[in-house]
Structure formats: structure tokens, C-alpha cells
Design a protein around this motif. Structure first.
Motif, PDB file in Angstrom:
ATOM      1  N   LEU A  14      38.986  33.487  31.885  1.00  0.00           N
ATOM      2  CA  LEU A  14      39.316  33.843  33.217  1.00  0.00           C
ATOM      3  C   LEU A  14      40.883  34.433  33.145  1.00  0.00           C
ATOM      4  O   LEU A  14      41.155  35.617  33.562  1.00  0.00           O
ATOM      5  CB  LEU A  14      39.341  32.859  34.368  1.00  0.00           C
ATOM      6  CG  LEU A  14      37.974  32.544  34.947  1.00  0.00           C
ATOM      7  CD1 LEU A  14      38.110  31.636  36.044  1.00  0.00           C
ATOM      8  CD2 LEU A  14      37.310  33.697  35.446  1.00  0.00           C
ATOM      9  N   ILE A  15      41.673  33.882  32.462  1.00  0.00           N
ATOM     10  CA  ILE A  15      43.126  34.298  32.348  1.00  0.00           C
ATOM     11  C   ILE A  15      43.069  35.176  31.385  1.00  0.00           C
ATOM     12  O   ILE A  15      43.855  36.198  31.225  1.00  0.00           O
ATOM     13  CB  ILE A  15      44.089  32.971  32.097  1.00  0.00           C
ATOM     14  CG1 ILE A  15      45.577  33.680  31.975  1.00  0.00           C
ATOM     15  CG2 ILE A  15      43.747  32.495  30.823  1.00  0.00           C
ATOM     16  CD1 ILE A  15      46.050  33.624  33.421  1.00  0.00           C
ATOM     17  N   GLY A  16      42.102  35.194  30.303  1.00  0.00           N
ATOM     18  CA  GLY A  16      42.205  36.311  29.203  1.00  0.00           C
ATOM     19  C   GLY A  16      41.811  37.529  29.875  1.00  0.00           C
ATOM     20  O   GLY A  16      42.276  38.493  29.247  1.00  0.00           O
ATOM     21  N   GLY A  17      41.154  37.649  30.930  1.00  0.00           N
ATOM     22  CA  GLY A  17      40.875  39.003  31.626  1.00  0.00           C
ATOM     23  C   GLY A  17      42.243  39.805  31.959  1.00  0.00           C
ATOM     24  O   GLY A  17      42.467  40.867  31.868  1.00  0.00           O
ATOM     25  N   VAL A  18      43.229  38.879  32.565  1.00  0.00           N
ATOM     26  CA  VAL A  18      44.293  39.328  32.871  1.00  0.00           C
ATOM     27  C   VAL A  18      45.068  39.665  31.632  1.00  0.00           C
ATOM     28  O   VAL A  18      45.730  40.938  31.643  1.00  0.00           O
ATOM     29  CB  VAL A  18      45.095  38.224  33.607  1.00  0.00           C
ATOM     30  CG1 VAL A  18      46.369  38.779  34.014  1.00  0.00           C
ATOM     31  CG2 VAL A  18      44.301  37.953  34.916  1.00  0.00           C
ATOM     32  N   ALA A 149      41.259  42.311  37.133  1.00  0.00           N
ATOM     33  CA  ALA A 149      41.344  42.929  35.757  1.00  0.00           C
ATOM     34  C   ALA A 149      40.286  43.663  35.175  1.00  0.00           C
ATOM     35  O   ALA A 149      40.396  44.662  34.651  1.00  0.00           O
ATOM     36  CB  ALA A 149      41.810  41.714  35.067  1.00  0.00           C
ATOM     37  N   ILE A 150      39.127  43.089  35.332  1.00  0.00           N
ATOM     38  CA  ILE A 150      37.936  43.753  35.016  1.00  0.00           C
ATOM     39  C   ILE A 150      37.621  44.942  35.546  1.00  0.00           C
ATOM     40  O   ILE A 150      37.418  46.013  35.041  1.00  0.00           O
ATOM     41  CB  ILE A 150      36.697  42.754  35.047  1.00  0.00           C
ATOM     42  CG1 ILE A 150      36.935  41.420  34.256  1.00  0.00           C
ATOM     43  CG2 ILE A 150      35.401  43.561  34.479  1.00  0.00           C
ATOM     44  CD1 ILE A 150      36.908  41.673  32.914  1.00  0.00           C
ATOM     45  N   SER A 153      39.919  47.483  34.525  1.00  0.00           N
ATOM     46  CA  SER A 153      39.533  48.100  33.061  1.00  0.00           C
ATOM     47  C   SER A 153      38.587  49.111  33.088  1.00  0.00           C
ATOM     48  O   SER A 153      38.459  50.030  32.290  1.00  0.00           O
ATOM     49  CB  SER A 153      39.276  46.821  32.100  1.00  0.00           C
ATOM     50  OG  SER A 153      40.428  46.017  32.312  1.00  0.00           O
ATOM     51  N   ILE A 154      37.442  48.874  33.865  1.00  0.00           N
ATOM     52  CA  ILE A 154      36.428  49.871  34.123  1.00  0.00           C
ATOM     53  C   ILE A 154      36.933  51.069  34.820  1.00  0.00           C
ATOM     54  O   ILE A 154      36.412  52.055  33.931  1.00  0.00           O
ATOM     55  CB  ILE A 154      35.320  48.938  34.979  1.00  0.00           C
ATOM     56  CG1 ILE A 154      34.838  47.677  34.037  1.00  0.00           C
ATOM     57  CG2 ILE A 154      34.200  49.935  35.219  1.00  0.00           C
ATOM     58  CD1 ILE A 154      33.594  47.131  35.064  1.00  0.00           C
ATOM     59  N   ILE A 155      37.906  51.049  35.708  1.00  0.00           N
ATOM     60  CA  ILE A 155      38.217  52.298  36.267  1.00  0.00           C
ATOM     61  C   ILE A 155      38.839  53.156  35.322  1.00  0.00           C
ATOM     62  O   ILE A 155      38.882  54.403  34.999  1.00  0.00           O
ATOM     63  CB  ILE A 155      39.129  51.980  37.711  1.00  0.00           C
ATOM     64  CG1 ILE A 155      38.292  51.435  38.565  1.00  0.00           C
ATOM     65  CG2 ILE A 155      39.750  53.084  37.820  1.00  0.00           C
ATOM     66  CD1 ILE A 155      39.058  50.767  39.692  1.00  0.00           C
ATOM     67  N   LEU A 156      39.844  52.570  34.367  1.00  0.00           N
ATOM     68  CA  LEU A 156      40.447  53.064  33.382  1.00  0.00           C
ATOM     69  C   LEU A 156      39.553  53.654  32.362  1.00  0.00           C
ATOM     70  O   LEU A 156      39.623  54.859  31.875  1.00  0.00           O
ATOM     71  CB  LEU A 156      41.661  52.316  32.509  1.00  0.00           C
ATOM     72  CG  LEU A 156      42.345  52.733  31.377  1.00  0.00           C
ATOM     73  CD1 LEU A 156      43.178  53.718  31.906  1.00  0.00           C
ATOM     74  CD2 LEU A 156      43.025  51.723  30.601  1.00  0.00           C
ATOM     75  N   TRP A 157      38.481  52.977  32.034  1.00  0.00           N
ATOM     76  CA  TRP A 157      37.540  53.306  30.962  1.00  0.00           C
ATOM     77  C   TRP A 157      36.713  54.561  31.580  1.00  0.00           C
ATOM     78  O   TRP A 157      36.501  55.697  30.873  1.00  0.00           O
ATOM     79  CB  TRP A 157      36.601  52.105  30.585  1.00  0.00           C
ATOM     80  CG  TRP A 157      35.424  52.651  29.662  1.00  0.00           C
ATOM     81  CD1 TRP A 157      35.887  52.782  28.412  1.00  0.00           C
ATOM     82  CD2 TRP A 157      34.132  53.008  30.129  1.00  0.00           C
ATOM     83  NE1 TRP A 157      34.481  53.399  27.934  1.00  0.00           N
ATOM     84  CE2 TRP A 157      33.492  53.164  28.816  1.00  0.00           C
ATOM     85  CE3 TRP A 157      33.402  52.795  31.084  1.00  0.00           C
ATOM     86  CZ2 TRP A 157      32.187  53.760  28.640  1.00  0.00           C
ATOM     87  CZ3 TRP A 157      32.074  53.039  30.957  1.00  0.00           C
ATOM     88  CH2 TRP A 157      31.616  53.572  29.800  1.00  0.00           C
ATOM     89  N   ILE A 200      48.718  49.318  35.693  1.00  0.00           N
ATOM     90  CA  ILE A 200      47.839  48.202  35.764  1.00  0.00           C
ATOM     91  C   ILE A 200      48.421  47.138  35.308  1.00  0.00           C
ATOM     92  O   ILE A 200      47.765  46.011  35.465  1.00  0.00           O
ATOM     93  CB  ILE A 200      46.689  48.680  34.562  1.00  0.00           C
ATOM     94  CG1 ILE A 200      47.197  49.024  33.180  1.00  0.00           C
ATOM     95  CG2 ILE A 200      45.733  49.944  35.075  1.00  0.00           C
ATOM     96  CD1 ILE A 200      46.184  49.210  32.138  1.00  0.00           C
ATOM     97  N   THR A 201      49.637  47.065  34.616  1.00  0.00           N
ATOM     98  CA  THR A 201      50.218  45.717  34.204  1.00  0.00           C
ATOM     99  C   THR A 201      50.905  45.221  35.548  1.00  0.00           C
ATOM    100  O   THR A 201      51.008  43.989  35.555  1.00  0.00           O
ATOM    101  CB  THR A 201      51.333  46.195  33.139  1.00  0.00           C
ATOM    102  OG1 THR A 201      50.464  46.944  31.950  1.00  0.00           O
ATOM    103  CG2 THR A 201      51.837  44.861  32.362  1.00  0.00           C
ATOM    104  N   GLY A 202      51.426  45.951  36.352  1.00  0.00           N
ATOM    105  CA  GLY A 202      51.913  45.445  37.634  1.00  0.00           C
ATOM    106  C   GLY A 202      50.936  44.859  38.276  1.00  0.00           C
ATOM    107  O   GLY A 202      51.069  43.894  38.892  1.00  0.00           O
ATOM    108  N   ALA A 203      49.691  45.397  38.310  1.00  0.00           N
ATOM    109  CA  ALA A 203      48.693  44.915  39.004  1.00  0.00           C
ATOM    110  C   ALA A 203      48.090  43.626  38.405  1.00  0.00           C
ATOM    111  O   ALA A 203      47.591  42.725  39.362  1.00  0.00           O
ATOM    112  CB  ALA A 203      47.337  46.184  39.012  1.00  0.00           C
ATOM    113  N   ALA A 204      48.243  43.622  37.176  1.00  0.00           N
ATOM    114  CA  ALA A 204      47.871  42.202  36.680  1.00  0.00           C
ATOM    115  C   ALA A 204      48.977  41.228  36.960  1.00  0.00           C
ATOM    116  O   ALA A 204      48.561  39.938  37.372  1.00  0.00           O
ATOM    117  CB  ALA A 204      47.968  42.253  34.981  1.00  0.00           C
TER     118      ALA A 204
END
Lengths: 289, 347
Positions: A14-18, A149-150, A153-157, A200-204
Motif C-alpha cells: 500500500l505505501i509502496g504504491g506511493v 498512486a496506481i 501511474s496508469i494515466i502517465l503510462w 505526480i510527486t506532489g499528488a503523492a
């Protein structure tokens, strides 16, 4: 002992996703612009403070603040690229390192001057809600952070693989000079890449703000984690950074469980230092950096 | 050739006299003589304390410069060596009542061992990696020193045992003895690095710093040269860390092993001049007073102002004066020497 292993893995993931999202942000900037930003963790800190102050003054749910914090952070990143990073793109690593370390120290201490060293918290109603699924407890705020986070990441991909802009970005990552020759405006690409990296880092930061203290140096450990993850995943390798982020989350959770509550990061860092000492080219590199 | 020979002859003829009359020789001696007078002029304890810090960080900057400036292996983890030196002498004093003068050499050896460990994992990598790893190591150090509180005193830190001032225990009530000890250390480090810089290994370091591939191609043992640079640098930094502990009397892991501390050490070398002997001294003279005075005037109102300034100086310095302040200063110094030489020729 063994029955808590699923719990540890779930908490870690869970935290690893962030962590994964933060690492992807760093890796993107490194891959596209070829610059290591030592102030990366400070993007997370800025995102957290943005969310915190909007929450304080408006009382809206922290997640809603993403509507404002994402564009604000994107602009921050893009402007930093335009006025600061761009000056050192072709400079030696030493110059890049000290420019961004200077930025890191500046941002941390401006935050300290502006917001004081107080540890701040955001209270939301779902903070304390915990789900129990087959003996594994899941804190709902951490689950939400994981999904944000996921999702990002998907949107970025999708952006990188499905849009012209994204493809242009990948092209400049592979070969900057050729991309220029093909008529790709690399200056613009660099600004967008830095903008996305910061956003995305700010969003994290926003995602974790419901269960994590907000303070001026909160970004340090996240930033450090991200650099190590990015090296481990192979430089500029976004998938490697993502997987590395998940792994470091799990390693930390095992550390908290078996070494001590204060030693999660310690174990994670030591594991990663040892791994990289054995395999310096990174875990997932296939020769392409 | 003929000119060279005659001038050599001249030097021989006027042996002792000419040596001392040459501005290249007497200017540094004059500078040192002036430095020896400083405690007589600066009687204010606060300002002498500030000068002491300038000397200490100038020396630490020179030590950093060996690996960061000459060999261009950017260390952001020199706080590790500084902290190890500080902790080793303090712990040896607390647990075994061992004098810092002896303890500091143990600290130096520990620092070298950690340097070797760091080097083993990172010297195969280039550029950014080394910097990232040095930060990671210092973070690990900070966490370890906080965790094993039984040995290290944990996050609360350690105080140097009070000894009522004695040279044997490196403890003085006045700042003046510290001044002369720090100055002596600085002079010794300057002489050492000057020699190293002009030795075979010094040229290896410079070669590695300029182009690692080329250095490898001409047969330099890169790993060995880097290890030597880091080892010497670590040893010297640890000694200075012991000095620091004996000077401030209190150490705790968060600040001793912080990246801030590492940057403070590296910053003086960058502002002054990378890979130069005197650069870090110039850097310390410029940077330290600005930061300390900011802290004095704004520390209570705006905590962090001094560090924010460090960050700003770093950004500006790296863009505006990438070669350091030593370049214009060297030019002026050269002009002064030329003028003095010409005037002595006329006589």
C-alpha cells in the motif's frame, strides 16, 4: 510468525504504491531530461503543504485539493525547468548535483521559515476506518493513497504510450539529438516532463497527507528512497522504478515488523545498498539505460 | 635554456637571501604571521568563535576537496566521517577517559574503514550514483546512531565530559587555544594537500576528475586512486570532526550525520574553488560568516534562514562562479607578486 506475513506484504504494498509513484516521477525527469533532481522529495513536501493549507482554509476533503495541487505543482516543475534546470542540462554531474541540492536546501528551509517546524496533521472522517479482509487489516486512507498512486501511474503510462506528446517524450528519452532533428521541440518536452514529475510527486504528497505528518523535511526520506529505487530499477526505466517502489515499501514493512518500529527505512536502505553493491547496473536493466 | 640556467645560478648565489626576498616565499609567511596575531586583535569571544569555525570548515573543505574536487567524486556524505570522528573521541572519553588527542586517531581509522566500505559499493559507478550513495550511507548512519542508544546516546546526543580545561584533554575555557590548534591543523592540511596535489597520485586524481575513461586508458588504477582519495579525505575529516566535538561540547546524530552538514563542508570548496588548495579557505571566509551572522540575527525569528541562504549561495555559486572565487583572487595575488618582484628587481 508466518500468519502476519500477508499483513506485512499488504501494508508494504500500500505505501509502496506511493513510493512507486514518487520514483516514477524522478525516473521520468532523469530519463527524458537526463538530470538527477536532488530536490525531488521537496515536490512531495510542497504538494503536502498545498493540500494542507487548502484543507485548513476551505475544509474540503484532501483528495479534492488535487484539482488545484496538480496544476500548481505542474507549473512549479515547468518553471523550475525553464529557469533553473535548463541551465545545467549539459553541465557535469557535479554541477547538476549541487544546483539541485542547493534547491533542496532552499525549499526545505523556506518551508521551515514560512510554516515553522511544526508537525501538522489533516483530520478526515475516514482516517480511523479500518477494513478487515481475511485477517488482513487495511487502513482505508492508505488504500485510497494506493489507488491514487496506481491511477496516476496508469494515466502517465497511457499518456506516454498513446499520445503524440507522450511518444515525443519517449523519443527524446531514447535519443535527444535525433528527436530534435525530427522536429520535436525538446525545450517544451523538457518543461512538460518536469511539470509531470513535480505534479505526480506532489499528488503523492496529497495522497499520504491523510495519514502522514506534514513538516518541512518530510520529503527527505521519500526523495532518498526514490533515488535508490530509480538506480535499482535501472536509470530512466519507469517500470523498474515502479516495481522498485513497491519492493522498497514491502522491505520497509518487514523492517518495521522484525527490526523495530523505527527501523523500517533502515532495513530497506541497507537491503538496497547491499543489492546495488552486488548488482550495480540495477535489477531490471537490460543494457538500455 | 640559458636563461633558466642563469636564473638558477642567481638563486644559488644569493641563496638564503633571495629565498626569503622572493614574494612567493615571504607573502605566505607574512600571511601566517598576521594570522597568528588575530586573537590579539579580535578579543570579542563571539567573533573569535566565528573565526574558529571558518578555520575548521575551511580545513574540512580542503579535506573534502581531495575526493570531491580533485577526483570529482561528489560526496554528499562527508558528515559521516565528521560525525564518526566526533563520536569516537567523545565516546572514548566518556567510556574509557581516553584523551581526544589519542581518540581522534581511532576516529580517523574508523572513518577510513567506512570509506573503504562505501568505496567498494560505489566506485564502480559514475556521476550521480556516488552522490546518491553517500547520502544513503549518511542516512543509514543517522538511523543507526539513533537506534543503538545504549552505545551512542541515541537521538538525545552526547555531551563531552567536562574537564575544567586542560591541554591533555583538548579542552579550554578560552577560545584562543582552539584558534591556534585549528590554525595549526589548517596549515598542516594545506601543506599536505599541496604536496599531494603535485605528486603522482594527485595527478591521477585530476586525470580521473577530468576524464575517467581516458585515465583508465592510460593505465591508472582507478579504484585504487579513488579509494586513496576517499581514505585520506575521510581520515582528515574525522580528525576535524573530533576537533568540532571538543569545540562545541555536544553532538547528536541528527545534525552530525545530516546532509546539511555534508553540504556545509562541500559548499566552502565549491564557492572557493574545486580542486584547489586554498579555494576552500576562501570559501569558508566568505560563506561561514554570512551564514553564522544570519543565524545570529534571524535565528530566533526565522529558524532556517541560515540554511536557506546556504541553498541560495550554492545555486548562485554553481551557476555564476563555477570555478570558484579563488580564480579572481589568484589573479590579484599573481599581480601583487609580479609588482613586488619588479620593485625588488629595481632595487
Amino acid at each position: 510468525m508466518a500468519e502476519i506475513v500477508p499483513q506485512i506484504i499488504v501494508s508494504g504494498l500500500l505505501i509502496g504504491g506511493v513510493y512507486a509513484l514518487v520514483s516514477v516521477g524522478l525516473s521520468l525527469l532523469f530519463g527524458v531530461v537526463d538530470i538527477v533532481n536532488f530536490a525531488h522529495g521537496e515536490f512531495l513536501m510542497l504538494g503536502m503543504y498545498t493540500t494542507y493549507w487548502i484543507w485548513v482554509f476551505s475544509g474540503v476533503d484532501p483528495l479534492i485539493t488535487l484539482i488545484i495541487s496538480i496544476p500548481v505543482m505542474f507549473l512549479t516543475g515547468a518553471l523550475l525547468m525553464k529557469y533553473l534546470f535548463k541551465r545545467v542540462i549539459d553541465a557535469s554531474p557535479l554541477t547538476q548535483i549541487f544546483l539541485t541540492v542547493g534547491l533542496q536546501i532552499l525549499l526545505q528551509n523556506v518551508a521551515l521559515m514560512a510554516f515553522s517546524a511544526n508537525y501538522r496533521t489533516i483530520q478526515v472522517v475516514y482516517n480511523e476506518i479500518v477494513w478487515n479482509i481475511g485477517g488482513v487489516t487495511i487502513q482505508i486512507s492508505r488504500l485510497i493513497a494506493f489507488f491514487i498512486a496506481i491511477l496516476l501511474s496508469i494515466i502517465l503510462w497511457l499518456f506516454l504510450t498513446r499520445t503524440d506528446m507522450g511518444k515525443a517524450m519517449k523519443a527524446s528519452q531514447l535519443d535527444r539529438e535525433t528527436a530534435k532533428l525530427m522536429g520535436i521541440n525538446t525545450d517544451k518536452i523538457f518543461m512538460i516532463a518536469a511539470g509531470i514529475s513535480a505534479a505526480i510527486t506532489g499528488a503523492a504528497g496529497t495522497a499520504i497527507s491523510t495519514f502522514f505528518y506534514v513538516f518541512p523535511t518530510v520529503g527527505v526520506s521519500f526523495g532518498l528512497m526514490a533515488y535508490i529505487t530509480v538506480i535499482l530499477g535501472g536509470l530512466g526505466n519507469l517500470k523498474g522504478a515502479f516495481v522498485g517502489g513497491l519492493l522498497i515499501g514491502v522491505a520497509e514493512a518487514f523492517g518495521v515488523q522484525y527490526v523495530g518500529a523505527d527501523s523500517g527505512l533502515l532495513l530497506a536502505f541497507i537491503i538496497f545498498i547491499v543489492l546495488l553493491t552486488i548488482k550495480p547496473q540495477g535489477l531490471f536493466s537490460k543494457g538500455v539505460a | 635554456m640559458k636563461n633558466v640556467k642563469t636564473s638558477r645560478q642567481e638563486i644559488k648565489n644569493t641563496a638564503g637571501n633571495a629565498m626569503i626576498l622572493n614574494p612567493r616565499n615571504y607573502l605566505p609567511i607574512l600571511g601566517l604571521a598576521l594570522a597568528l596575531l588575530v586573537p590579539l586583535i579580535v578579543t570579542n569571544s563571539y567573533y573569535l568563535g566565528l573565526i574558529n569555525l571558518v578555520i575548521l570548515f575551511g580545513a574540512a573543505g580542503i579535506a573534502w576537496n581531495i575526493v570531491g574536487g580533485y577526483a570529482r567524486q561528489v560526496s554528499l556524505g562527508h558528515s559521516i566521517f565528521f560525525g564518526i570522528g566526533a563520536y569516537t573521541t567523545t565516546l572514548l572519553q566518556i567510556k574509557f577517559n581516553i584523551s581526544p588527542w589519542i581518540g581522534m586517531f581511532f576516529g580517523g581509522v574508523f572513518a577510513v574503514l567506512i570509506g573503504i566500505l562505501m568505496g567498494m559499493s560505489v566506485f564502480r559507478m559514475k556521476g550521480h550514483y556516488f552522490a546518491v550513495f553517500t547520502i544513503a550511507y549518511s542516512y543509514v548512519m543517522m538511523l543507526l546512531f539513533q537506534k543503538f542508544r545504549g552505545l551512542t546516546g541515541g537521538a538525545e546526543g552526547l555531551s563531552v565530559p567536562f574537564n575544567d580545561g586542560s591541554l591533555a584533554m583538548f579542552q579550554f575555557s578560552s577560545k584562543v587555544p582552539y584558534y591556534y590548534i585549528f590554525l595549526l591543523a589548517l596549515v598542516l592540511i594545506i601543506l599536505l594537500v599541496q604536496r599531494l596535489g603535485k605528486s603522482r597520485i594527485g595527478y591521477y586524481w585530476t586525470a580521473i576528475g577530468q576524464d575517467e575513461q581516458a585515465a583508465m586508458a592510460i593505465g591508472i588504477n582507478i579504484a585504487m586512486a579513488k579509494h586513496l582519495a576517499l581514505g585520506i579525505s575521510a581520515f582528515l575529516t574525522a580528525i576535524l570532526g573530533s576537533f568540532y566535538a571538543q569545540y562545541v561540547y555536544f553532538i547528536e546524530p541528527f545534525s552530525m550525520f545530516s546532509t546539511h552538514m555534508s553540504v556545509e563542508i562541500a559548499l566552502v570548496a565549491i564557492v572557493g574553488g574545486l580542486g584547489t588548495v586554498m579555494g576552500p579557505v576562501v570559501g569558508a571566509i566568505v560563506v561561514k560568516p554570512i551564514a553564522e551572522l544570519t543565524n545570529m540575527f534571524l535565528g530566533n525569528v526565522l529558524p532556517g534562514a541560515n540554511y536557506a541562504l546556504y541553498g541560495l549561495i550554492l545555486i548562485v555559486a554553481i551557476i555564476v562562479i563555477p570555478n570558484g572565487l579563488i580564480v579572481p583572487i589568484n589573479r590579484l595575488y599573481q599581480k601583487l607578486i609580479n609588482r613586488l618582484e619588479r620593485s625588488s628587481d629595481r632595487n
